[in-house]
Write a protein that holds these residues in place. Structure first.
Motif, PDB file in Angstrom:
ATOM      1  N   ALA A  23      58.943  16.641  67.281  1.00  0.00           N
ATOM      2  CA  ALA A  23      57.898  16.587  66.254  1.00  0.00           C
ATOM      3  C   ALA A  23      56.654  17.395  66.645  1.00  0.00           C
ATOM      4  CB  ALA A  23      57.507  15.142  65.969  1.00  0.00           C
ATOM      5  N   ARG A  24      56.387  17.536  67.935  1.00  0.00           N
ATOM      6  CA  ARG A  24      55.222  18.299  68.411  1.00  0.00           C
ATOM      7  C   ARG A  24      55.594  19.661  68.981  1.00  0.00           C
ATOM      8  NH1 ARG A  24      51.677  17.393  72.309  1.00  0.00           N
ATOM      9  NH2 ARG A  24      53.206  16.476  73.692  1.00  0.00           N
ATOM     10  N   ALA A  25      56.873  19.977  69.030  1.00  0.00           N
ATOM     11  CA  ALA A  25      57.336  21.210  69.676  1.00  0.00           C
ATOM     12  C   ALA A  25      56.656  22.436  69.086  1.00  0.00           C
ATOM     13  CB  ALA A  25      58.848  21.329  69.542  1.00  0.00           C
ATOM     14  N   GLY A  26      56.276  23.357  69.974  1.00  0.00           N
ATOM     15  CA  GLY A  26      55.684  24.610  69.553  1.00  0.00           C
ATOM     16  C   GLY A  26      54.197  24.565  69.289  1.00  0.00           C
ATOM     17  N   ARG A  27      53.552  23.452  69.534  1.00  0.00           N
ATOM     18  CA  ARG A  27      52.119  23.312  69.253  1.00  0.00           C
ATOM     19  C   ARG A  27      51.271  23.196  70.522  1.00  0.00           C
ATOM     20  NH1 ARG A  27      53.309  18.908  64.741  1.00  0.00           N
ATOM     21  NH2 ARG A  27      53.995  20.308  63.090  1.00  0.00           N
ATOM     22  N   SER A  28      51.879  23.507  71.666  1.00  0.00           N
ATOM     23  CA  SER A  28      51.173  23.359  72.939  1.00  0.00           C
ATOM     24  C   SER A  28      50.670  24.703  73.442  1.00  0.00           C
ATOM     25  CB  SER A  28      52.119  22.777  73.999  1.00  0.00           C
ATOM     26  OG  SER A  28      52.652  21.548  73.583  1.00  0.00           O
ATOM     27  N   CYS A  29      49.681  24.636  74.315  1.00  0.00           N
ATOM     28  CA  CYS A  29      49.177  25.813  75.018  1.00  0.00           C
ATOM     29  C   CYS A  29      48.966  25.429  76.473  1.00  0.00           C
ATOM     30  CB  CYS A  29      47.864  26.295  74.410  1.00  0.00           C
ATOM     31  SG  CYS A  29      47.183  27.730  75.262  1.00  0.00           S
ATOM     32  N   VAL A  30      49.499  26.228  77.351  1.00  0.00           N
ATOM     33  CA  VAL A  30      49.352  26.022  78.790  1.00  0.00           C
ATOM     34  C   VAL A  30      48.700  27.274  79.354  1.00  0.00           C
ATOM     35  CG1 VAL A  30      50.602  25.720  80.972  1.00  0.00           C
ATOM     36  CG2 VAL A  30      51.393  24.544  78.898  1.00  0.00           C
ATOM     37  N   VAL A  31      47.653  27.106  80.159  1.00  0.00           N
ATOM     38  CA  VAL A  31      46.975  28.236  80.794  1.00  0.00           C
ATOM     39  C   VAL A  31      47.156  28.099  82.295  1.00  0.00           C
ATOM     40  CG1 VAL A  31      44.789  29.456  81.103  1.00  0.00           C
ATOM     41  CG2 VAL A  31      45.296  28.347  78.912  1.00  0.00           C
ATOM     42  N   LEU A  32      47.650  29.174  82.909  1.00  0.00           N
ATOM     43  CA  LEU A  32      47.927  29.207  84.343  1.00  0.00           C
ATOM     44  C   LEU A  32      47.207  30.388  84.974  1.00  0.00           C
ATOM     45  CD1 LEU A  32      51.793  28.830  83.954  1.00  0.00           C
ATOM     46  CD2 LEU A  32      50.210  27.007  84.625  1.00  0.00           C
ATOM     47  N   GLY A  33      46.992  30.343  86.260  1.00  0.00           N
ATOM     48  CA  GLY A  33      46.439  31.473  86.995  1.00  0.00           C
ATOM     49  C   GLY A  33      47.412  31.888  88.078  1.00  0.00           C
ATOM     50  N   THR A  34      47.476  33.184  88.354  1.00  0.00           N
ATOM     51  CA  THR A  34      48.344  33.688  89.410  1.00  0.00           C
ATOM     52  C   THR A  34      47.618  34.745  90.219  1.00  0.00           C
ATOM     53  OG1 THR A  34      50.511  34.650  89.923  1.00  0.00           O
ATOM     54  CG2 THR A  34      49.411  35.481  87.969  1.00  0.00           C
ATOM     55  N   ASP A  35      48.095  34.974  91.435  1.00  0.00           N
ATOM     56  CA  ASP A  35      47.480  35.988  92.286  1.00  0.00           C
ATOM     57  C   ASP A  35      48.140  37.357  92.123  1.00  0.00           C
ATOM     58  OD1 ASP A  35      49.863  35.433  93.530  1.00  0.00           O
ATOM     59  OD2 ASP A  35      49.002  35.015  95.487  1.00  0.00           O
ATOM     60  N   ASP A  36      49.235  37.454  91.336  1.00  0.00           N
ATOM     61  CA  ASP A  36      49.883  38.748  91.122  1.00  0.00           C
ATOM     62  C   ASP A  36      50.463  38.818  89.712  1.00  0.00           C
ATOM     63  OD1 ASP A  36      51.142  41.196  91.255  1.00  0.00           O
ATOM     64  OD2 ASP A  36      51.904  40.877  93.291  1.00  0.00           O
ATOM     65  N   LEU A  37      49.601  39.075  88.763  1.00  0.00           N
ATOM     66  CA  LEU A  37      49.971  39.107  87.354  1.00  0.00           C
ATOM     67  C   LEU A  37      50.976  40.218  87.057  1.00  0.00           C
ATOM     68  CD1 LEU A  37      49.246  37.563  84.776  1.00  0.00           C
ATOM     69  CD2 LEU A  37      47.449  39.244  84.376  1.00  0.00           C
ATOM     70  N   ASP A  38      50.789  41.378  87.670  1.00  0.00           N
ATOM     71  CA  ASP A  38      51.697  42.497  87.421  1.00  0.00           C
ATOM     72  C   ASP A  38      53.111  42.194  87.901  1.00  0.00           C
ATOM     73  OD1 ASP A  38      49.824  44.368  86.200  1.00  0.00           O
ATOM     74  OD2 ASP A  38      48.887  44.413  88.181  1.00  0.00           O
ATOM     75  N   ALA A  39      53.235  41.584  89.061  1.00  0.00           N
ATOM     76  CA  ALA A  39      54.561  41.232  89.583  1.00  0.00           C
ATOM     77  C   ALA A  39      55.235  40.210  88.680  1.00  0.00           C
ATOM     78  CB  ALA A  39      54.448  40.702  91.011  1.00  0.00           C
ATOM     79  N   LEU A  40      54.475  39.251  88.161  1.00  0.00           N
ATOM     80  CA  LEU A  40      55.036  38.257  87.253  1.00  0.00           C
ATOM     81  C   LEU A  40      55.535  38.924  85.980  1.00  0.00           C
ATOM     82  CD1 LEU A  40      55.640  35.337  86.402  1.00  0.00           C
ATOM     83  CD2 LEU A  40      53.300  35.241  85.491  1.00  0.00           C
ATOM     84  N   ALA A  41      54.729  39.796  85.387  1.00  0.00           N
ATOM     85  CA  ALA A  41      55.135  40.495  84.167  1.00  0.00           C
ATOM     86  C   ALA A  41      56.394  41.312  84.399  1.00  0.00           C
ATOM     87  CB  ALA A  41      53.997  41.385  83.672  1.00  0.00           C
ATOM     88  N   ASP A  42      56.444  42.009  85.521  1.00  0.00           N
ATOM     89  CA  ASP A  42      57.623  42.819  85.846  1.00  0.00           C
ATOM     90  C   ASP A  42      58.862  41.945  86.013  1.00  0.00           C
ATOM     91  OD1 ASP A  42      56.053  45.095  85.798  1.00  0.00           O
ATOM     92  OD2 ASP A  42      55.893  45.241  87.983  1.00  0.00           O
ATOM     93  N   ARG A  43      58.729  40.830  86.717  1.00  0.00           N
ATOM     94  CA  ARG A  43      59.880  39.946  86.949  1.00  0.00           C
ATOM     95  C   ARG A  43      60.374  39.334  85.648  1.00  0.00           C
ATOM     96  NH1 ARG A  43      60.472  34.793  87.528  1.00  0.00           N
ATOM     97  NH2 ARG A  43      58.308  34.303  87.985  1.00  0.00           N
ATOM     98  N   LEU A  44      59.464  38.864  84.804  1.00  0.00           N
ATOM     99  CA  LEU A  44      59.874  38.252  83.535  1.00  0.00           C
ATOM    100  C   LEU A  44      60.568  39.261  82.620  1.00  0.00           C
ATOM    101  CD1 LEU A  44      56.816  35.960  82.802  1.00  0.00           C
ATOM    102  CD2 LEU A  44      59.080  35.291  83.627  1.00  0.00           C
ATOM    103  N   THR A  45      60.085  40.488  82.615  1.00  0.00           N
ATOM    104  CA  THR A  45      60.737  41.535  81.829  1.00  0.00           C
ATOM    105  C   THR A  45      62.119  41.839  82.394  1.00  0.00           C
ATOM    106  OG1 THR A  45      58.613  42.481  81.194  1.00  0.00           O
ATOM    107  CG2 THR A  45      60.540  43.924  81.030  1.00  0.00           C
ATOM    108  N   ARG A  46      62.212  41.947  83.707  1.00  0.00           N
ATOM    109  CA  ARG A  46      63.476  42.265  84.376  1.00  0.00           C
ATOM    110  C   ARG A  46      64.541  41.203  84.124  1.00  0.00           C
ATOM    111  NH1 ARG A  46      61.328  42.853  88.917  1.00  0.00           N
ATOM    112  NH2 ARG A  46      61.948  40.906  89.872  1.00  0.00           N
ATOM    113  N   VAL A  47      64.173  39.914  84.142  1.00  0.00           N
ATOM    114  CA  VAL A  47      65.162  38.848  83.946  1.00  0.00           C
ATOM    115  C   VAL A  47      65.364  38.505  82.472  1.00  0.00           C
ATOM    116  CG1 VAL A  47      64.743  37.855  86.236  1.00  0.00           C
ATOM    117  CG2 VAL A  47      63.549  36.892  84.252  1.00  0.00           C
ATOM    118  N   GLY A  48      64.643  39.190  81.593  1.00  0.00           N
ATOM    119  CA  GLY A  48      64.824  38.987  80.161  1.00  0.00           C
ATOM    120  C   GLY A  48      64.164  37.744  79.604  1.00  0.00           C
ATOM    121  N   ALA A  49      63.247  37.130  80.353  1.00  0.00           N
ATOM    122  CA  ALA A  49      62.566  35.923  79.884  1.00  0.00           C
ATOM    123  C   ALA A  49      61.449  36.263  78.903  1.00  0.00           C
ATOM    124  CB  ALA A  49      62.009  35.132  81.053  1.00  0.00           C
TER     125      ALA A  49
END
Length: 122
Positions: free
Chosen positions: A67-93
């Motif tokens: 009933a609440r699905a899709g209405r959330s927001c989560v904010v996170l911080g990381t020390d290597d944003l570029d590496a995260l973006a590259d990994r998520l793109t590479r694994v298709g997430a």
């Protein structure tokens, strides 16, 4: 107000925070968040609830509540944003593109239910 106290009252401190995303399909969400965190859930406290413990005092919960699905927001911080973006793109997430925002850089992601996950970094 002092850091870690409620309403300036001494003696009551917050000691832990868990951000939560409500989802409709726990299995699909588990696959997506496992790709995001590059790890399986750290805990399954009850049916329909998954937890990733990011530090000793902070984490993310994924809770099956259609009933609440899709209405959330989560904010996170990381020390290597570029590496995260590259990994998520590479694994298709996610097709992840880092953008400027509010004096920091950020990555806007959507889980399978459309919950917004924003990751910030330098």
């Amino acid at each position: 107000m002092s850091r870690g106290t409620l309403g300036g009252q001494r003696g009551m401190a917050f000691t832990r925070v868990l951000a939560q995303a409500a989802v409709s399909d726990a299995e699909a969400a588990e696959r997506w968040y496992a790709a995001l965190f590059d790890a399986s859930p750290d805990a399954r406290p009850m049916d329909g609830l998954l937890e990733w413990h990011l530090t000793d005092t902070a984490g993310v919960q994924v809770w099956r509540e259609p009933a609440r699905a899709g209405r959330s927001c989560v904010v996170l911080g990381t020390d290597d944003l570029d590496a995260l973006a590259d990994r998520l793109t590479r694994v298709g997430a996610a097709r992840a593109a880092v953008e400027a925002g509010g004096g920091a850089r950020l990555l806007r992601l959507s889980d399978p239910d459309g919950n917004l996950v924003v990751v910030t970094g330098a």
